[in-house]
Motif scaffolding. Structure first.
Motif, PDB file in Angstrom:
ATOM      1  N   ARG A  59     -17.998 -32.822 -12.961  1.00 17.26           N
ATOM      2  CA  ARG A  59     -18.007 -33.820 -11.893  1.00 17.26           C
ATOM      3  C   ARG A  59     -18.585 -33.280 -10.584  1.00 17.26           C
ATOM      4  O   ARG A  59     -18.788 -34.015  -9.634  1.00 17.26           O
ATOM      5  CB  ARG A  59     -16.589 -34.345 -11.667  1.00 17.26           C
ATOM      6  CG  ARG A  59     -16.322 -35.570 -12.509  1.00 17.26           C
ATOM      7  CD  ARG A  59     -14.868 -35.718 -12.899  1.00 17.26           C
ATOM      8  NE  ARG A  59     -14.743 -36.608 -14.046  1.00 17.26           N
ATOM      9  CZ  ARG A  59     -14.974 -36.256 -15.298  1.00 17.26           C
ATOM     10  NH1 ARG A  59     -15.361 -35.029 -15.591  1.00 17.26           N
ATOM     11  NH2 ARG A  59     -14.827 -37.133 -16.276  1.00 17.26           N
ATOM     12  N   SER A  60     -18.831 -31.986 -10.545  1.00 16.66           N
ATOM     13  CA  SER A  60     -19.377 -31.404  -9.315  1.00 16.66           C
ATOM     14  C   SER A  60     -20.904 -31.420  -9.368  1.00 16.66           C
ATOM     15  O   SER A  60     -21.496 -31.705 -10.406  1.00 16.66           O
ATOM     16  CB  SER A  60     -18.887 -29.963  -9.162  1.00 16.66           C
ATOM     17  OG  SER A  60     -19.559 -29.136 -10.088  1.00 16.66           O
ATOM     18  N   ARG A  61     -21.519 -31.072  -8.250  1.00 10.66           N
ATOM     19  CA  ARG A  61     -22.988 -31.085  -8.241  1.00 10.66           C
ATOM     20  C   ARG A  61     -23.570 -29.901  -9.008  1.00 10.66           C
ATOM     21  O   ARG A  61     -24.760 -29.859  -9.287  1.00 10.66           O
ATOM     22  CB  ARG A  61     -23.512 -31.114  -6.798  1.00 10.66           C
ATOM     23  CG  ARG A  61     -23.106 -29.943  -5.945  1.00 10.66           C
ATOM     24  CD  ARG A  61     -23.311 -30.288  -4.472  1.00 10.66           C
ATOM     25  NE  ARG A  61     -22.627 -29.370  -3.589  1.00 10.66           N
ATOM     26  CZ  ARG A  61     -23.211 -28.312  -3.026  1.00 10.66           C
ATOM     27  NH1 ARG A  61     -24.475 -28.048  -3.253  1.00 10.66           N
ATOM     28  NH2 ARG A  61     -22.525 -27.532  -2.213  1.00 10.66           N
ATOM     29  N   TRP A  62     -22.716 -28.929  -9.356  1.00 13.35           N
ATOM     30  CA  TRP A  62     -23.217 -27.796 -10.154  1.00 13.35           C
ATOM     31  C   TRP A  62     -23.231 -28.103 -11.649  1.00 13.35           C
ATOM     32  O   TRP A  62     -23.747 -27.336 -12.439  1.00 13.35           O
ATOM     33  CB  TRP A  62     -22.362 -26.552  -9.919  1.00 13.35           C
ATOM     34  CG  TRP A  62     -22.358 -26.107  -8.500  1.00 13.35           C
ATOM     35  CD1 TRP A  62     -23.402 -25.560  -7.823  1.00 13.35           C
ATOM     36  CD2 TRP A  62     -21.266 -26.187  -7.578  1.00 13.35           C
ATOM     37  NE1 TRP A  62     -23.031 -25.292  -6.535  1.00 13.35           N
ATOM     38  CE2 TRP A  62     -21.725 -25.664  -6.348  1.00 13.35           C
ATOM     39  CE3 TRP A  62     -19.944 -26.651  -7.666  1.00 13.35           C
ATOM     40  CZ2 TRP A  62     -20.910 -25.595  -5.224  1.00 13.35           C
ATOM     41  CZ3 TRP A  62     -19.142 -26.583  -6.552  1.00 13.35           C
ATOM     42  CH2 TRP A  62     -19.619 -26.058  -5.352  1.00 13.35           C
ATOM     43  N   ALA A  64     -24.620 -30.610 -13.245  1.00  8.95           N
ATOM     44  CA  ALA A  64     -25.702 -31.471 -13.715  1.00  8.95           C
ATOM     45  C   ALA A  64     -26.414 -30.902 -14.948  1.00  8.95           C
ATOM     46  O   ALA A  64     -26.752 -31.637 -15.867  1.00  8.95           O
ATOM     47  CB  ALA A  64     -26.703 -31.708 -12.591  1.00  8.95           C
TER      48      ALA A  64
END
Lengths: 138, 168
Positions: A59-62, A64
């Motif tokens: 769920r974090s931007r890392w 992806a």
């Protein structure tokens, strides 16, 4: 360079398995005999922390670029798990802990690892008809 | 309870659990690899028996990271021994020697047979304690939950069986 990273990851994993007692024959027996909850707690914390961490990572931007696949049940799931469980109960080790055991100087683990390799070869000869998954989870 | 290795006190389970979880996540995050050991051992077979089955992409395509990873496991065990009191190779195995005994040759045969079951079973199930048990449970993969339940239950039953037989 990538190989060195993986060697380092494996090395840390090996140290944790050895130092927590996950690769310790006695600790394994004490867990299965319900005499010591240490390894049950270790397995529980590991699974919970990995699941929570993965959930947060995705769920974090890392997250992806991280690919997570859920595999469907196949005909070998239960019989394979049972066969592996027999081996685990007999030797007190699984593939990862047998390697760490061997490294820490428990020479009997060399025979466990040799057995695993021959078990793989036997599977290639006689086990594939039973129903092997084309993909792997390990 | 102390470890067999130099009688060391084990790391706390919360620290160890967090550590293994971090390794699992680091593998996914840094390299997009799903933690797993037994397929690396399957790849070792491709050196012993050059058949197409062991050369399939799911196995050999991951060679560049699985082989150094499992080599790292052995190295990690070695370093733990070295730093924890010295590397002292031994054939002894704690409770096993007291309860089951069987003599040196019997013990090695026992471990080898155990290994055969592990090798065959992990291939049939497609994973072991790390791939199904840690990484698979964490990513809620149905196959992994089913196999994990099967091998935990079976190993538990087998341990109780031998403890029962060993006491008679």
């Amino acid at each position: 360079m990538g190989a060195l990273y993986q060697l380092a990851f494996g090395c840390v994993f090996g140290i944790v398995l050895t130092r927590t007692g996950a690769s310790d024959f006695d600790a394994m027996v004490r867990m299965f005999r319900f005499e010591d909850a240490h390894l049950f707690a270790l397995a529980g914390v590991t699974t919970a922390a990995a699941a929570l961490g993965l959930w947060a990572l995705l769920r974090s931007r890392w997250g992806a670029g991280v690919r997570v696949v859920a595999r469907r049940v196949h005909p070998g799931s239960i019989p394979g798990g049972v066969a592996f469980g027999i081996g685990w109960g007999l030797s007190g080790s699984c593939p990862g802990t047998a390697l760490a055991q061997l490294g820490s100087g428990h020479l009997v683990a060399g025979f466990t690892v040799a057995g695993v390799v021959l078990g793989n070869l036997l599977f290639e000869r006689f086990g594939r008809k039973v129903g092997a998954p084309a993909d792997v989870c390990s | 309870m102390p470890l067999i290795l130099h009688g060391l006190t084990p790391l706390h389970w919360a620290v160890g659990g967090a550590g293994i979880a971090l390794i699992t996540l680091a593998l996914l995050f840094v390299a997009n690899r799903r933690l797993g050991i037994s397929t690396g051992l399957e790849d070792v077979c491709s050196y012993v028996l050059p058949v197409p089955y062991f050369a399939r992409d799911a196995v050999r395509g991951a060679r560049h990271w699985r082989l150094p990873f499992i080599a790292g496991l052995v190295l990690g065990g070695f370093l733990s021994a070295l730093l924890g009191g010295g590397f002292a190779p031994t054939w002894d195995l704690g409770i096993f020697d007291q309860v089951i005994g069987f003599g040196p040759a019997g013990k090695l045969a026992w471990m080898f047979v155990g290994g055969l079951f592990i090798g065959f079973g992990t291939r049939l199930a497609g994973g072991c304690t790390s791939g199904h048990g840690i990484c698979g449970l964490a990513r809620i993969s149905p196959r992994c939950w089913l196999s994990t339940a099967a091998f935990w239950g079976t190993a538990l039953a087998v341990t109780w069986l031998f403890a029962w037989v060993g006491r008679r």
